[in-house]
Design a protein around this motif. Structure first.
Motif, PDB file in Angstrom:
ATOM      1  N   PRO A 158      11.695  48.281 -48.342  1.00  0.00           N
ATOM      2  CA  PRO A 158      11.950  48.040 -46.929  1.00  0.00           C
ATOM      3  C   PRO A 158      11.706  49.242 -46.031  1.00  0.00           C
ATOM      4  O   PRO A 158      11.811  49.139 -44.823  1.00  0.00           O
ATOM      5  N   LYS A 159      11.385  50.397 -46.596  1.00  0.00           N
ATOM      6  CA  LYS A 159      11.267  51.603 -45.756  1.00  0.00           C
ATOM      7  C   LYS A 159       9.836  51.952 -45.370  1.00  0.00           C
ATOM      8  O   LYS A 159       9.591  52.529 -44.321  1.00  0.00           O
ATOM      9  N   THR A 160       8.893  51.609 -46.247  1.00  0.00           N
ATOM     10  CA  THR A 160       7.530  52.120 -46.084  1.00  0.00           C
ATOM     11  C   THR A 160       6.903  51.730 -44.759  1.00  0.00           C
ATOM     12  O   THR A 160       6.430  52.578 -44.000  1.00  0.00           O
ATOM     13  N   PHE A 161       6.916  50.431 -44.466  1.00  0.00           N
ATOM     14  CA  PHE A 161       6.214  49.958 -43.273  1.00  0.00           C
ATOM     15  C   PHE A 161       6.816  50.550 -41.989  1.00  0.00           C
ATOM     16  O   PHE A 161       6.066  51.038 -41.136  1.00  0.00           O
ATOM     17  N   PRO A 162       8.147  50.553 -41.859  1.00  0.00           N
ATOM     18  CA  PRO A 162       8.718  51.186 -40.665  1.00  0.00           C
ATOM     19  C   PRO A 162       8.289  52.643 -40.515  1.00  0.00           C
ATOM     20  O   PRO A 162       8.029  53.097 -39.394  1.00  0.00           O
ATOM     21  N   ILE A 163       8.210  53.359 -41.639  1.00  0.00           N
ATOM     22  CA  ILE A 163       7.833  54.777 -41.524  1.00  0.00           C
ATOM     23  C   ILE A 163       6.384  54.910 -41.074  1.00  0.00           C
ATOM     24  O   ILE A 163       6.056  55.743 -40.229  1.00  0.00           O
ATOM     25  N   ILE A 164       5.517  54.017 -41.586  1.00  0.00           N
ATOM     26  CA  ILE A 164       4.124  54.031 -41.113  1.00  0.00           C
ATOM     27  C   ILE A 164       4.085  53.808 -39.602  1.00  0.00           C
ATOM     28  O   ILE A 164       3.369  54.491 -38.871  1.00  0.00           O
ATOM     29  N   LEU A 165       4.888  52.861 -39.121  1.00  0.00           N
ATOM     30  CA  LEU A 165       4.904  52.567 -37.685  1.00  0.00           C
ATOM     31  C   LEU A 165       5.366  53.776 -36.888  1.00  0.00           C
ATOM     32  O   LEU A 165       4.796  54.104 -35.841  1.00  0.00           O
ATOM     33  N   ALA A 166       6.408  54.444 -37.389  1.00  0.00           N
ATOM     34  CA  ALA A 166       6.922  55.606 -36.675  1.00  0.00           C
ATOM     35  C   ALA A 166       5.857  56.697 -36.613  1.00  0.00           C
ATOM     36  O   ALA A 166       5.715  57.380 -35.584  1.00  0.00           O
ATOM     37  N   ILE A 167       5.076  56.834 -37.690  1.00  0.00           N
ATOM     38  CA  ILE A 167       4.010  57.844 -37.679  1.00  0.00           C
ATOM     39  C   ILE A 167       2.962  57.490 -36.626  1.00  0.00           C
ATOM     40  O   ILE A 167       2.504  58.338 -35.865  1.00  0.00           O
ATOM     41  N   LEU A 168       2.643  56.174 -36.544  1.00  0.00           N
ATOM     42  CA  LEU A 168       1.683  55.730 -35.541  1.00  0.00           C
ATOM     43  C   LEU A 168       2.198  56.064 -34.138  1.00  0.00           C
ATOM     44  O   LEU A 168       1.468  56.572 -33.281  1.00  0.00           O
ATOM     45  N   MET A 169       3.495  55.784 -33.919  1.00  0.00           N
ATOM     46  CA  MET A 169       4.058  56.063 -32.607  1.00  0.00           C
ATOM     47  C   MET A 169       4.035  57.560 -32.313  1.00  0.00           C
ATOM     48  O   MET A 169       3.671  57.993 -31.212  1.00  0.00           O
ATOM     49  N   ALA A 170       4.363  58.362 -33.318  1.00  0.00           N
ATOM     50  CA  ALA A 170       4.369  59.811 -33.123  1.00  0.00           C
ATOM     51  C   ALA A 170       2.957  60.303 -32.791  1.00  0.00           C
ATOM     52  O   ALA A 170       2.776  61.135 -31.894  1.00  0.00           O
ATOM     53  N   ALA A 171       1.950  59.740 -33.484  1.00  0.00           N
ATOM     54  CA  ALA A 171       0.569  60.175 -33.238  1.00  0.00           C
ATOM     55  C   ALA A 171       0.154  59.861 -31.809  1.00  0.00           C
ATOM     56  O   ALA A 171      -0.399  60.722 -31.101  1.00  0.00           O
ATOM     57  N   THR A 172       0.446  58.629 -31.357  1.00  0.00           N
ATOM     58  CA  THR A 172       0.056  58.292 -29.982  1.00  0.00           C
ATOM     59  C   THR A 172       0.857  59.142 -29.000  1.00  0.00           C
ATOM     60  O   THR A 172       0.336  59.533 -27.956  1.00  0.00           O
ATOM     61  N   SER A 173       2.110  59.440 -29.329  1.00  0.00           N
ATOM     62  CA  SER A 173       2.920  60.251 -28.425  1.00  0.00           C
ATOM     63  C   SER A 173       2.330  61.651 -28.270  1.00  0.00           C
ATOM     64  O   SER A 173       2.284  62.190 -27.162  1.00  0.00           O
ATOM     65  N   LEU A 174       1.865  62.209 -29.393  1.00  0.00           N
ATOM     66  CA  LEU A 174       1.216  63.526 -29.323  1.00  0.00           C
ATOM     67  C   LEU A 174       0.002  63.474 -28.414  1.00  0.00           C
ATOM     68  O   LEU A 174      -0.235  64.384 -27.620  1.00  0.00           O
TER      69      LEU A 174
END
Lengths: 143, 327, 512
Positions: A35-51
């Motif tokens: 249950p953790k993997t996909f949410p973490i991928i999403l958070a990375i995507l959000m962090a990348a766009t935020s940068l």
């Protein structure tokens, strides 16, 4: 500037999200991905766009200040109060007040606002309660 | 285990837990909370029972159905316990999903003894099946394959991991002597229909669900029911399927439907509701509703139902702890 | 010919006074509920179930009533999208993108009538498809295992780049946000709660209706308040324009409608994809095809209204295929319809067409009838609908806000949902301010769970072998379309644009 702030907020949200994701309690039986993997991928995507926003911000919008900001905060407060007290106050009264307030702030005169508020509440009540049969909040007077 | 529990229940019902006479006054504003959005199973439980009760004249007015969704029934449970604990007008739709979640602590802070369990209105028995074209022909054979290589058989079901469809398979697996039931491959889908589609598509090898979900697919030859998880053979169209017990795997899995009432409901109101549901259950009108909905017989009420729920909760807790879903 | 004979029998069943009256009531109520933000087709149908019960309707008339409501909702959703920029229900979201700009340009009448025609085309041909192809289409649905679904949803997100042409990063941000919101709730695979902060109300996740109403309707109210700020109403009602679409525009939109119908129908047939994906893909592929540079789409292009409306109505018809033939609901609405069927002792499944031909063909005939009724009701009433624009916003906006609250509260009975909705209203306002598109957020919320869950199912089935994601020709095809059609253009488009800009700069320098 606004985009930079958005970027910072995005980074913070992503970080909090990853932190929350790591707190998800996994049971002994779990699937391969978990249950953790996909949410973490999403958070990375959000962090990348935020940068990206921080590095290449667009031109910012005009933010409301002073009275305009107060106007918005008041409206939000009214909506929150409406949501909180709807079950206690009952649908018609709560809706008349909230709709009356909004129409007043959108430019109706005070007396007209009161009438519009009551008319809105009654109209919706008739359609939803009497015609569609939804159970709306009853309140102390049953309406 | 479940089996014994159901058997005792069946005996209790069979011996005739004499329906308490309906001496009590009917509540003035009967209300049923469906702890889900309109259209789901709990909603139908409320609406159909409400309609039948009114048609039979057991309640004088229309049963008001209120939908209060959230938390897989947890929001409604908390609302009843916290705010409407002594409401005599109220019953709430429930099913084995309710007790499974209570047992696994999925309603934080709530336990099964905080409400009064009224009665069941029927049950839907579990099945395990394979695709019509599969060469597996018995439940024992299926579990032999699982035993030899747990990765070779993927079970598809309509509930989450640790949910009822999954637990049924694990119960059976325990009975055939599979030590670590956690190695069994289970794929969770959003409902029995979706799981069935993936069985037909060949993505998975076996299906775990309820008998009511299987009818159309058995008749079309797409699904081979290996066993019904009922104490004895079912009636009607499903009479041909062997029970798991006949196959030497002694497991019963019943998905019951019923009601609970607020914990501090007055005794007279509680007796009224128990009597009302019991009386309704015995009518032809309700028997035809059960048939229409694919519900098999399960008639428990009052104290017998309370015992049933308690045992059910204990058992699910024990199993869940054993397989590590809860600690 | 068997089919035609069966259909003729169906018409005999459907063409009774009672059934026609029910279809009419259903279409009218459906259109209204579709247009009201906060009430979508799923809730609309669910609300009327008790009515069908109390009226003691037989299965066929009850289904006729409820499917008329379903089709009516799909028609009605566009009205508030076009007039208010607030989607009446989630599949109508894409219609906002070009419909509202058209209304602002004074072409509200045209947008409404054209979308009505597109709805009709989509729904009509989807029903034809249902009649002719249902058994074959079931096989299509069976081609989609978890891996293929995951590829399909990834394709949907890849097409986002085509929609928000201004800033791709913001579209990606919005999609990530929507997907992250979708993760809230009890994990459907393992049953553990995620991101719920211990709040029981969040265990079922956040209802997309709450999200969509908050993001679109409440944020619109806030935008108005900010602009108006207690000043007198200086409302100048926009022009409604002509209400009968000229033939030239109809002709121009015909290929669009056909493409939208096909794509929408196929997404409808796939359980789990549904009408929202239908309208979304119809719009984004249409844009990629006829307007890749984004010159007219998003600014009031009639084709941008025709594509999603044909798409979502066709999807509504398509969604009936798996429901009737497999007993699998392809959407929230068909899940409710399925429950009704079961309650009436009709088990949908592979044999439904043989076992209950009267129900199936009566229903299909009723769909045709309902469709014509809706067309006839919708076109002349365009000018009536459009009068909504004449109501000054100071009255209209509070009414919209209150209806949104009622829609949500009446269904869930939860004031917690209302608070969440207000929070999304504020979020929507903030996102609009910083120019983050709202559509990807909603798409993320709608498809997030299905996307994740199918990835995990595929991995469970393959025992953790990632190559399963490209393990079938269909999956490879979907990935290729996503990559070649949408990802590459974004990457290369930027390089090309930069080159062109440089050249222009150079040319400019020469001229100076």
């Amino acid at each position: 500037m606004s985009d930079r702030i958005l970027g910072l907020v995005g980074l913070v949200v992503a970080a909090l999200y990853v932190w929350q994701a790591t707190l998800i309690e996994e049971s002994f039986i779990t699937d391969v991905v978990g249950p953790k993997t996909f949410p973490i991928i999403l958070a990375i995507l959000m962090a990348a766009t935020s940068l990206y926003f921080i590095l290449r911000p667009d031109k910012g919008p005009e933010w409301p200040t002073g009275a305009r900001l107060f106007e918005l905060l008041m409206a939000i407060a009214v909506l929150v109060l409406y949501a909180l007290y709807l079950p206690q106050v009952g649908f018609v009264i709560a809706t008349a007040i909230a709709a009356g307030y909004l129409t007043w702030r959108l430019g109706s005169r005070p007396l007209a606002s009161l009438l519009i508020g009551i008319a809105t509440a009654l109209g919706i009540w008739v359609v939803f309660k009497l015609i569609l049969g939804l159970s709306l909040a009853e309140g102390p007077f049953g309406f | 285990m479940l089996k014994t529990l159901l058997r005792s229940a069946a005996i209790a019902a069979g011996v005739g837990l004499a329906a308490p006479a309906i001496a009590q006054e009917a509540p003035a504003n009967p209300q049923c909370i469906a702890p889900a959005n309109p259209g789901g199973g709990w909603d139908f439980t409320c609406r159909q029972v409400g309609k039948t009760l009114q048609d039979l004249g057991i309640i004088p007015t229309t049963m008001q159905v209120t939908n209060l969704s959230g938390g897989g029934g947890g929001v409604a449970y908390a609302e009843v316990v916290n705010k409407r604990d002594s409401d005599d007008n109220l019953i709430v739709a429930a099913s084995s999903a309710t007790t499974t979640r209570l047992a696994q602590g999925a309603f934080p802070g709530n336990t099964a003894d905080q409400v009064r369990w009224v009665a069941t209105i029927g049950a839907d028995y579990g099945i395990i099946g394979v695709s019509g074209s599969s060469d597996i022909s018995s439940l024992a054979e299926l579990f032999e394959k699982v035993k030899a290589d747990p990765r070779s058989i993927a079970f598809a079901g309509g509930s989450a991991v640790g949910g009822w469809d999954h637990l049924k398979v694990l119960l059976a697996a325990q009975k055939v002597g599979i030590e670590d039931v956690r190695t069994i491959k289970y794929v969770a889908f959003a409902g029995g229909g979706e799981a069935m589609t993936q069985l037909l598509a060949g993505s998975v090898q076996a299906f775990t669900g309820d008998i009511s979900e299987a009818k159309g697919f058995v008749e079309s030859g797409d699904l081979k029911v290996l066993a019904v998880l009922a104490p004895e053979r079912l009636e009607g169209w499903a009479a041909d399927f062997p029970t798991a017990k006949e196959e030497g795997i002694d497991v019963v899995g019943a998905n019951w439907r019923g009601f609970y009432a607020p914990g501090k409901m007055s005794d007279s109101a509680y007796d009224f509701w128990v009597g009302a549901i019991t009386k309704m259950y015995a009518t032809d009108a309700w028997q035809s509703v059960m048939e229409a909905n694919g519900l098999a017989k399960l008639n428990l009420s009052g104290a017998a139902f309370k015992d049933f729920v308690e045992k059910n909760v204990d058992e699910i807790q024990a199993l869940s702890r054993q397989i590590g879903i809860i600690r | 010919m068997d089919t035609l004979a069966s259909l003729a029998d169906g018409f005999v069943i459907a063409l009774t006074f009672e059934n026609l009256a029910l279809a009419l009531i259903g279409c009218a109520l459906g259109s209204i509920m579709g247009a009201l933000p906060g009430l979508g087709p799923a809730n609309g149908v669910a609300i009327l179930i008790p009515l069908a019960f109390t009226m003691g309707l037989a299965p066929t008339p009850a289904l006729i009533l409820l499917t008329s409501v379903y089709y009516g909702c799909m028609y009605g959703g566009r009205i508030s999208s076009i007039l208010l920029n607030i989607p009446g229900d989630e599949p109508a979201m894409m219609t906002c993108l070009d419909g509202h700009p058209m209304a602002k340009k004074g072409e509200a009448g045209l947008a409404l009538s054209l979308s009505g025609v597109a709805s009709f085309v989509g729904a009509f041909f989807a029903t034809v498809g249902l009649v002719l192809l249902a058994p074959q289409l079931v096989r299509v649905a069976l081609l989609f295992g978890p891996a293929e679904y995951f590829a399909l949803f990834t394709l949907a997100f890849a097409t986002l780049g085509g929609i928000a042409s201004t800033n791709q990063a913001k579209a990606a941000f919005a999609a990530a946000l929507g997907l992250m919101i979708a993760m809230v709730g009890v994990d459907t695979q393992t049953g553990v709660p995620r991101f719920t902060l211990g709040e029981v109300h969040l265990y079922d996740g956040i209802d997309f209706l709450v999200v969509i109403v908050g993001l679109f309707a409440l944020s619109e109210v806030l935008v108005f308040l900010e602009e108006r700020h207690g000043k007198a109403d200086l409302h100048e009602p926009p022009k409604i324009g002509r209400v009968v679409p000229p033939l030239s525009i109809l002709a121009r939109c015909t290929p669009t409608m056909i493409r939208g119908t096909v794509l929408g129908f196929l997404s409808g047939v796939l359980p789990g994809a549904g009408a929202s994906l239908g309208s979304f893909i119809s719009y984004s592929l249409e844009k990629r095809l006829v307007d890749p540079k984004g010159r007219t789409f998003g600014k009031g292009d009639p084709r941008g209204v025709a594509a999603p409306e044909a798409g979502n109505n066709a999807a509504a018809g398509g969604a009936l295929v798996p429901m009737l033939a497999l007993g699998v609901p392809g959407s929230g609405t068909t899940a409710v319809l399925l429950a009704v069927l079961l309650a009436m002792n009709i088990t949908p499944g592979p044999l439904l067409f043989q076992q209950n031909p009267d129900v199936v063909w009566g229903l299909i005939a009723a769909l045709f009838i309902g469709n014509f009724m809706l067309l006839i009701m919708n076109i002349p009433m365009v000018s009536l609908f459009a009068r909504v624009l004449l109501v000054p916003p100071r009255i209209l906006m509070p009414v919209v806000a209150m209806i949104s609250f009622v829609g949500v509260y009446g269904i869930s009975g939860s004031s917690f949902d209302l608070i969440v909705m207000v929070a999304f209203g504020v979020l929507g306002w903030l996102l609009r301010k910083v120019d983050v598109p709202l559509v990807p957020v909603v798409l993320g919320v709608l498809l997030g769970n299905e996307m994740e869950v199918n990835l995990r199912r595929a991995m469970t089935i393959s025992d953790g072998d990632w190559s399963t994601l490209v393990g079938s020709p269909l999956a490879i095809g979907l990935w290729t379309v996503a990559f070649v059609g949408f990802v590459l253009p974004i990457l290369f488009g930027r390089v090309l644009k930069r080159r062109m800009r440089r050249r222009m700069d150079e040319e400019g320098a020469v001229i100076d």
